[in-house]
Every structure is written in structure tokens, then in C-alpha cells.
Motif scaffolding. Structure first.
Motif, PDB file in Angstrom:
ATOM      1  N   ILE A 139       0.855  -1.179   0.000  1.00  0.00           N
ATOM      2  CA  ILE A 139       0.000   0.000   0.000  1.00  0.00           C
ATOM      3  C   ILE A 139       0.895   1.234   0.000  1.00  0.00           C
ATOM      4  CG2 ILE A 139      -1.891   1.195   1.147  1.00  0.00           C
ATOM      5  CD1 ILE A 139      -2.468  -1.711   0.137  1.00  0.00           C
ATOM      6  N   ILE A 140       0.780   2.039  -1.047  1.00  0.00           N
ATOM      7  CA  ILE A 140       1.622   3.216  -1.203  1.00  0.00           C
ATOM      8  C   ILE A 140       0.928   4.474  -0.680  1.00  0.00           C
ATOM      9  CG2 ILE A 140       2.936   4.604  -2.859  1.00  0.00           C
ATOM     10  CD1 ILE A 140       3.904   1.720  -2.497  1.00  0.00           C
ATOM     11  N   ASP A 141      -0.370   4.582  -0.902  1.00  0.00           N
ATOM     12  CA  ASP A 141      -1.129   5.758  -0.464  1.00  0.00           C
ATOM     13  C   ASP A 141      -2.564   5.329  -0.180  1.00  0.00           C
ATOM     14  OD1 ASP A 141      -1.940   8.300   0.130  1.00  0.00           O
ATOM     15  OD2 ASP A 141      -1.351   9.196  -1.783  1.00  0.00           O
ATOM     16  N   ASN A 142      -3.005   5.517   1.034  1.00  0.00           N
ATOM     17  CA  ASN A 142      -4.345   5.091   1.425  1.00  0.00           C
ATOM     18  C   ASN A 142      -5.306   6.272   1.445  1.00  0.00           C
ATOM     19  OD1 ASN A 142      -6.586   3.753   2.420  1.00  0.00           O
ATOM     20  ND2 ASN A 142      -5.921   3.881   4.555  1.00  0.00           N
ATOM     21  N   CYS A 143      -6.142   6.332   0.426  1.00  0.00           N
ATOM     22  CA  CYS A 143      -7.213   7.336   0.381  1.00  0.00           C
ATOM     23  C   CYS A 143      -8.572   6.654   0.322  1.00  0.00           C
ATOM     24  CB  CYS A 143      -7.030   8.256  -0.827  1.00  0.00           C
ATOM     25  SG  CYS A 143      -5.579   9.316  -0.717  1.00  0.00           S
ATOM     26  N   GLY A 144      -8.623   5.444   0.866  1.00  0.00           N
ATOM     27  CA  GLY A 144      -9.884   4.710   0.942  1.00  0.00           C
ATOM     28  C   GLY A 144     -10.010   3.620  -0.098  1.00  0.00           C
ATOM     29  N   ASN A 145     -10.767   2.570   0.277  1.00  0.00           N
ATOM     30  CA  ASN A 145     -11.091   1.443  -0.592  1.00  0.00           C
ATOM     31  C   ASN A 145      -9.855   0.712  -1.103  1.00  0.00           C
ATOM     32  OD1 ASN A 145     -12.544  -0.435  -2.000  1.00  0.00           O
ATOM     33  ND2 ASN A 145     -13.215   0.948  -3.617  1.00  0.00           N
ATOM     34  N   LEU A 146      -9.064   0.215  -0.172  1.00  0.00           N
ATOM     35  CA  LEU A 146      -7.892  -0.565  -0.532  1.00  0.00           C
ATOM     36  C   LEU A 146      -8.258  -1.898  -1.173  1.00  0.00           C
ATOM     37  CD1 LEU A 146      -5.725   0.016   2.672  1.00  0.00           C
ATOM     38  CD2 LEU A 146      -5.419   1.086   0.421  1.00  0.00           C
ATOM     39  N   PHE A 147      -9.393  -2.460  -0.804  1.00  0.00           N
ATOM     40  CA  PHE A 147      -9.778  -3.788  -1.279  1.00  0.00           C
ATOM     41  C   PHE A 147      -9.914  -3.835  -2.797  1.00  0.00           C
ATOM     42  CE2 PHE A 147     -11.167  -3.782   3.129  1.00  0.00           C
ATOM     43  CZ  PHE A 147     -10.766  -5.029   3.574  1.00  0.00           C
ATOM     44  N   ASP A 148     -10.668  -2.888  -3.360  1.00  0.00           N
ATOM     45  CA  ASP A 148     -10.909  -2.928  -4.806  1.00  0.00           C
ATOM     46  C   ASP A 148      -9.640  -2.617  -5.582  1.00  0.00           C
ATOM     47  OD1 ASP A 148     -13.402  -3.261  -3.766  1.00  0.00           O
ATOM     48  OD2 ASP A 148     -14.338  -1.593  -4.810  1.00  0.00           O
ATOM     49  N   ILE A 197     -23.640   4.192   5.281  1.00  0.00           N
ATOM     50  CA  ILE A 197     -23.634   5.473   5.981  1.00  0.00           C
ATOM     51  C   ILE A 197     -25.076   5.919   6.108  1.00  0.00           C
ATOM     52  CG2 ILE A 197     -22.844   7.863   5.955  1.00  0.00           C
ATOM     53  CD1 ILE A 197     -20.484   6.968   4.239  1.00  0.00           C
ATOM     54  N   GLY A 198     -25.541   6.096   7.324  1.00  0.00           N
ATOM     55  CA  GLY A 198     -26.974   6.325   7.528  1.00  0.00           C
ATOM     56  C   GLY A 198     -27.719   5.072   7.113  1.00  0.00           C
ATOM     57  N   GLU A 199     -28.623   5.217   6.161  1.00  0.00           N
ATOM     58  CA  GLU A 199     -29.366   4.055   5.658  1.00  0.00           C
ATOM     59  C   GLU A 199     -28.988   3.733   4.224  1.00  0.00           C
ATOM     60  OE1 GLU A 199     -31.340   2.174   7.565  1.00  0.00           O
ATOM     61  OE2 GLU A 199     -30.734   3.503   9.208  1.00  0.00           O
ATOM     62  N   LYS A 200     -27.922   4.336   3.717  1.00  0.00           N
ATOM     63  CA  LYS A 200     -27.543   4.163   2.314  1.00  0.00           C
ATOM     64  C   LYS A 200     -26.267   3.333   2.173  1.00  0.00           C
ATOM     65  CE  LYS A 200     -30.798   7.012   0.770  1.00  0.00           C
ATOM     66  NZ  LYS A 200     -30.497   8.293   0.099  1.00  0.00           N
ATOM     67  N   MET A 201     -26.213   2.555   1.095  1.00  0.00           N
ATOM     68  CA  MET A 201     -25.010   1.803   0.740  1.00  0.00           C
ATOM     69  C   MET A 201     -24.246   2.589  -0.317  1.00  0.00           C
ATOM     70  SD  MET A 201     -24.915  -0.922   2.627  1.00  0.00           S
ATOM     71  CE  MET A 201     -23.873  -2.147   1.834  1.00  0.00           C
ATOM     72  N   VAL A 202     -22.951   2.800  -0.069  1.00  0.00           N
ATOM     73  CA  VAL A 202     -22.123   3.654  -0.916  1.00  0.00           C
ATOM     74  C   VAL A 202     -20.956   2.829  -1.454  1.00  0.00           C
ATOM     75  CG1 VAL A 202     -20.700   5.732  -0.978  1.00  0.00           C
ATOM     76  CG2 VAL A 202     -22.725   5.658   0.486  1.00  0.00           C
ATOM     77  N   ILE A 203     -20.736   2.872  -2.780  1.00  0.00           N
ATOM     78  CA  ILE A 203     -19.641   2.114  -3.388  1.00  0.00           C
ATOM     79  C   ILE A 203     -18.363   2.944  -3.406  1.00  0.00           C
ATOM     80  CG2 ILE A 203     -19.881   2.842  -5.815  1.00  0.00           C
ATOM     81  CD1 ILE A 203     -19.703  -0.159  -6.554  1.00  0.00           C
ATOM     82  N   ASP A 204     -17.222   2.259  -3.440  1.00  0.00           N
ATOM     83  CA  ASP A 204     -15.901   2.892  -3.519  1.00  0.00           C
ATOM     84  C   ASP A 204     -15.766   4.042  -2.522  1.00  0.00           C
ATOM     85  OD1 ASP A 204     -13.360   3.686  -4.345  1.00  0.00           O
ATOM     86  OD2 ASP A 204     -14.146   4.926  -5.980  1.00  0.00           O
ATOM     87  N   PRO A 205     -15.789   3.737  -1.227  1.00  0.00           N
ATOM     88  CA  PRO A 205     -15.723   4.800  -0.217  1.00  0.00           C
ATOM     89  C   PRO A 205     -14.351   5.460  -0.145  1.00  0.00           C
ATOM     90  CG  PRO A 205     -15.544   2.661   0.832  1.00  0.00           C
ATOM     91  CD  PRO A 205     -15.861   2.399  -0.619  1.00  0.00           C
ATOM     92  N   THR A 206     -14.354   6.763   0.102  1.00  0.00           N
ATOM     93  CA  THR A 206     -13.110   7.461   0.417  1.00  0.00           C
ATOM     94  C   THR A 206     -12.713   7.119   1.845  1.00  0.00           C
ATOM     95  OG1 THR A 206     -14.260   9.410   1.265  1.00  0.00           O
ATOM     96  CG2 THR A 206     -13.765   9.360  -1.106  1.00  0.00           C
ATOM     97  N   LEU A 207     -11.527   7.541   2.243  1.00  0.00           N
ATOM     98  CA  LEU A 207     -11.059   7.251   3.596  1.00  0.00           C
ATOM     99  C   LEU A 207     -11.985   7.901   4.622  1.00  0.00           C
ATOM    100  CD1 LEU A 207      -8.822   5.851   5.182  1.00  0.00           C
ATOM    101  CD2 LEU A 207      -7.497   7.968   5.062  1.00  0.00           C
ATOM    102  N   GLU A 208     -12.438   9.132   4.364  1.00  0.00           N
ATOM    103  CA  GLU A 208     -13.340   9.820   5.294  1.00  0.00           C
ATOM    104  C   GLU A 208     -14.672   9.088   5.390  1.00  0.00           C
ATOM    105  OE1 GLU A 208     -11.662  11.271   2.860  1.00  0.00           O
ATOM    106  OE2 GLU A 208     -10.163  12.349   4.067  1.00  0.00           O
ATOM    107  N   GLU A 209     -15.161   8.578   4.268  1.00  0.00           N
ATOM    108  CA  GLU A 209     -16.424   7.825   4.295  1.00  0.00           C
ATOM    109  C   GLU A 209     -16.273   6.517   5.048  1.00  0.00           C
ATOM    110  OE1 GLU A 209     -18.406   9.509   0.126  1.00  0.00           O
ATOM    111  OE2 GLU A 209     -17.149   7.708   0.097  1.00  0.00           O
ATOM    112  N   GLU A 210     -15.138   5.859   4.895  1.00  0.00           N
ATOM    113  CA  GLU A 210     -14.893   4.619   5.636  1.00  0.00           C
ATOM    114  C   GLU A 210     -14.927   4.869   7.142  1.00  0.00           C
ATOM    115  OE1 GLU A 210     -12.070   2.034   2.570  1.00  0.00           O
ATOM    116  OE2 GLU A 210     -11.159   3.152   4.215  1.00  0.00           O
TER     117      GLU A 210
END
Length: 261
Positions: A139-148, A197-210
Motif C-alpha cells: 500500500i503506497i497511499d491510502n485514500c480509501g477502498n484498498l480492497f478494490d 452510511i446512515g441508511e444508504k449503501m455507498v460504493i468505492d468509499p473514500t477514507l473519510e467515508e470509511e
């Protein structure tokens, strides 16, 4: 412990409630993706993936070894992940963290269960010599969604891997480095990661969203639309509707992700 300021949590959550995000994307939209292969000269296969600001590099190092006793005619895959401290202030040097182990296992499961690599074609001599593929994920830079990002990088690296021709001479394995062949690839797979987040499913989250999400779901899907891997993360549960919604979205997004290769 990762503490998120309440004002940040409320800001992100309120945007998601109204089907908006801080970077302007739709809830089911990915950030920009770029893939480069053969980025490490000393590796037999390698790739760098950028997913938004997230960057991962993968190198493939094959070596001959003994097969597992219960699969004497199959090659071996081994996935390791290193989260470099420069990639995120929360990453620490030393033994692999729980997050690092989970990332490696989820990515490995997607590759393995999709039967991406034809492991039977990595057998040189049944019960004695098979190719072992060491997949090193950095991992070189983590800005969210490392899995994908990691799943795409591993698949791209595997598809770029070449192996020397091996033969048995006087009970010894002889490698011909001048004559190589492409790693036998049988399938293609992509991982789609969602957070709630809340009641919604969000794809490809940023680090802040995670960091403000209550739950995470990873869905691995092959090119033909078969679900081959799933992983639930986060402290809170998901509903049946959350899971079905994520799975349907993942199936529709997989072909787009694979096209980047």
C-alpha cells in the motif's frame, strides 16, 4: 483508535442522505482508475493501480517448491500485504496488523475462489515440483477502498506474469530462462466494496467515508457475474436489502472494472 470529529461525521452523513458525496460522485460511482503493468523490473509480473488517490503496487515472484499433500498436482498461491507507514499515519511498522491480514485474505479469496489462475498447469512434476506464486501487495497511499484497488492490482500483475519453461532432466528441474510462457489465466474477477452510511449503501468509499461508516461489505464477482467472495466488516449489521442491493450493483459494475485491464 480513529476518532472522527462529529461535525465531519454529520456533514458526510447529511450529504449521503441526500444522495450526494463530498467529491461530487453518485452513490454508485467509482473514482478515476488507472492501471500500469510491468512497473517492477525484478518481478516476473507487477502492476500499479491508482483508484482516486489510493495507490497500490503488486509484485509476483514465482519459485519452484513442493505441493501441498492434499493437492499434489496443483500450484500454490500465497498473498502477503504490507501497509507502508508513509501511506497512512495509522499504519505502523512491524508485524502485519489485523487490517493488513484481512486485506490479504480477502484479495486472496477473490483470486482463489474465482479460479483465476489455472493451478493444475503450474505442476512440473506431480507430488514433487510445482510453481509457487508469491503475491506481494504494498500500500503506497491510502485514500480509501484498498480492497478494490488491491484486487485489480493483483489480477493485473498476475496477467502480466511470465514463467520460465521447466523440464525434468535426470530427476532435476531445469529452467529455461530464455523461453517463457504467460501465466495460465482462466478467469477475471473484480472486488466491489460498499459501506453503509446512515441508511444508504455507498460504493468505492473514500477514507473519510470509511471512517464514518457503520458497516462494510466486499463482494467479489467474476466476469460472467458469479459471486466468488464476500466479506462483512464494521461493527454494525447489514439488512437483507442492504446486501441484495450491494450484490446487484457489484454484478453490474464488475465488467466496467475489468475493462480497465
Amino acid at each position: 483508535m480513529d476518532i472522527v470529529p462529529e461535525i465531519t461525521r454529520e456533514s458526510i452523513t447529511n450529504l449521503i442522505i441526500n444522495d450526494k458525496r463530498e467529491d461530487g460522485r453518485a452513490l454508485d460511482e467509482y473514482r478515476d482508475i488507472s492501471i500500469e503493468t510491468n512497473v517492477i523490473s525484478k518481478a516476473e509480473g507487477s502492476a500499479r493501480v491508482k483508484l482516486g488517490g489510493t495507490q497500490v503496487i503488486v509484485g509476483i515472484k514465482p519459485q519452484l517448491g513442493s505441493p501441498f499433500p492434499d493437492t499434489p498436482d496443483l500450484g500454490v498461491l500465497m498473498t502477503n500485504c504490507e501497509m507502508l507507514p508513509m501511506a497512512d499515519p495509522t499504519f505502523e511498522p512491524g508485524p502485519p496488523s489485523d487490517d493488513s491480514i484481512e486485506l490479504a485474505r480477502v484479495v486472496d479469496r477473490g483470486i482463489r475462489e474465482s479460479e483465476l489462475v489455472e493451478l493444475d498447469k503450474l505442476c512440473v512434476e506431480e507430488g514433487k515440483h510445482v510453481w509457487m506464486l508469491f503475491i506481494d501487495l504494498h500500500i503506497i497511499d491510502n485514500c480509501g477502498n484498498l480492497f478494490d484497488a488491491a484486487e485489480l492490482a493483483v489480477m493485473a500483475a498476475l496477467k502480466s506474469t511470465k514463467l520460465p519453461t521447466a523440464s525434468i532432466v535426470d530427476d532435476e528441474v531445469v529452467l529455461d530462462e530464455e523461453n517463457t510462457f504467460d501465466l495460465p489465466i482462466n478467469n477475471e474477477v473484480a472486488m466491489c466494496t460498499f459501506v453503509k452510511i446512515g441508511e444508504k449503501m455507498v460504493i468505492d468509499p473514500t477514507l473519510e467515508e470509511e471512517r464514518v461508516a457503520s458497516a462494510r461489505l466486499n463482494v467479489g464477482v467474476t466476469r460472467e457475474g458469479r459471486i466468488c467472495a464476500m466479506q462483512k466488516g464494521g461493527k454494525y449489521p447489514l439488512t437483507k436489502d442492504d446486501i441484495f442491493s450491494a450484490v446487484n450493483t457489484a454484478i453490474s459494475k464488475t465488467k466496467d472494472l475489468i475493462e480497465y485491464l
